[in-house]
Design a protein around this motif. Structure first.
Motif, short mmCIF file in Angstrom:
data_model
loop_
_atom_site.label_atom_id
_atom_site.label_comp_id
_atom_site.label_asym_id
_atom_site.label_seq_id
_atom_site.Cartn_x
_atom_site.Cartn_y
_atom_site.Cartn_z
N LYS A 1 0.84 -1.20 0.00
CA LYS A 1 0.00 0.00 0.00
C LYS A 1 0.87 1.25 0.00
O LYS A 1 0.61 2.21 -0.74
N ALA A 2 1.93 1.24 0.82
CA ALA A 2 2.84 2.39 0.88
C ALA A 2 3.52 2.63 -0.46
O ALA A 2 3.70 3.78 -0.89
N LYS A 3 3.89 1.54 -1.14
CA LYS A 3 4.51 1.66 -2.46
C LYS A 3 3.54 2.26 -3.47
O LYS A 3 3.90 3.13 -4.27
N LEU A 4 2.29 1.79 -3.42
CA LEU A 4 1.27 2.32 -4.33
C LEU A 4 1.06 3.82 -4.10
O LEU A 4 0.97 4.60 -5.05
N GLU A 5 0.98 4.21 -2.82
CA GLU A 5 0.77 5.62 -2.49
C GLU A 5 1.96 6.46 -2.97
O GLU A 5 1.77 7.60 -3.42
N GLY A 6 3.18 5.90 -2.87
CA GLY A 6 4.36 6.61 -3.34
C GLY A 6 4.33 6.83 -4.84
O GLY A 6 4.66 7.91 -5.34
N ILE A 7 3.91 5.79 -5.58
CA ILE A 7 3.82 5.89 -7.03
C ILE A 7 2.76 6.92 -7.43
O ILE A 7 2.99 7.76 -8.31
N LEU A 8 1.61 6.87 -6.77
CA LEU A 8 0.54 7.83 -7.06
C LEU A 8 1.01 9.25 -6.80
O LEU A 8 0.75 10.17 -7.59
N SER A 9 1.73 9.44 -5.68
CA SER A 9 2.22 10.77 -5.33
C SER A 9 3.18 11.31 -6.38
O SER A 9 3.12 12.50 -6.74
N ARG A 10 4.06 10.45 -6.89
CA ARG A 10 5.01 10.88 -7.91
C ARG A 10 4.31 11.28 -9.20
O ARG A 10 4.83 12.07 -9.98
N CYS A 11 3.14 10.71 -9.41
CA CYS A 11 2.35 11.04 -10.61
C CYS A 11 1.31 12.12 -10.32
O CYS A 11 0.39 12.34 -11.12
N ASN A 12 1.43 12.77 -9.15
CA ASN A 12 0.49 13.82 -8.73
C ASN A 12 -0.94 13.30 -8.63
O ASN A 12 -1.90 13.99 -9.02
N LEU A 13 -1.08 12.08 -8.13
CA LEU A 13 -2.39 11.48 -7.93
C LEU A 13 -2.56 11.12 -6.46
O LEU A 13 -1.58 10.94 -5.75
N THR A 14 -3.80 11.01 -6.02
CA THR A 14 -4.08 10.59 -4.66
C THR A 14 -5.19 9.54 -4.67
O THR A 14 -6.03 9.53 -5.59
#
Length: 203
Positions: A26-39
């Motif tokens: 989950k933390a990895k997914l949130e990190g990827i989303l954040s890098r793509c300016n997504l939440t």
């Protein structure tokens, strides 16, 4: 993304992946989303920070040949989570671009000082945005609020965005603040463009 409280107990009992493994994923997914300016929003929604006014505005401007508005629109959405000061600056610039385009296309007198407040005065006068002229008290309140929103967004860009340097007072600007400015600007922009289109349709 949404781990139930009882998952730790059931996962160990039935041989499913441990909660620690899921939390790490989950933390990895949130990190990827954040890098793509997504939440991630509870309920299975991936958001780019836009809301209904933003989506409606995107539809309204996509067929218009106004590169400055498109550029600021996308800059605001791209930065709302990662660079909120940039997003606030872009939110204000969207309004400024629309007002300047309106003045040019309608052949109105260009104000000597072309900042947000002065171009807004020209546009709102031409479109008849005068709360005193309305008979409905509720609409008067809403229109008065719209006038205040434009003033507030302009002041916010001056004091908190990346458009100007900071003094001793530094704003602790967060994505939620940027979203408030962005969605407010998009709501006003949508109202301006729809009013403009309606006027042209009647003409």
């Amino acid at each position: 993304m949404e781990l139930p409280d009882l998952e730790e107990e059931t996962s160990s009992r039935f041989g499913a992946p441990s909660v620690d493994v899921k939390k790490e994923f989950k933390a990895k997914l949130e990190g990827i989303l954040s890098r793509c300016n997504l939440t991630y929003i509870t309920g299975g929604i991936i958001s780019d920070g836009s809301a209904a006014p933003s989506r409606s505005l995107a539809e309204l401007i996509k067929d218009r040949d106004i590169p400055s508005i498109n550029a600021e629109f996308h800059r605001a959405l791209a930065n709302v989570n990662s660079e909120p000061r940039e997003a606030v600056s872009a939110a204000c610039n969207i309004l400024e671009s629309i007002f300047k385009t309106y003045i040019a296309d309608e052949n109105l007198d260009v104000p000597q000082k072309q900042d947000l407040q002065n171009v807004w005065k020209v546009v709102r006068a031409d479109l008849g945005f005068d709360p005193a002229a309305l008979e409905d008290d509720d609409l008067k309140k809403i229109l008065s609020g719209v006038l205040s929103v434009v003033d507030g967004i302009g002041a916010f860009r001056t004091h908190a965005s990346s458009a100007h340097g900071q003094g001793r007072k530094i704003y602790n600007l967060k994505p939620r603040h940027a979203r408030l400015a962005l969605h407010s600007a998009h709501t006003v922009a949508l109202f301006i463009l729809e009013t403009w289109d309606e006027r042209k349709g009647k003409a």
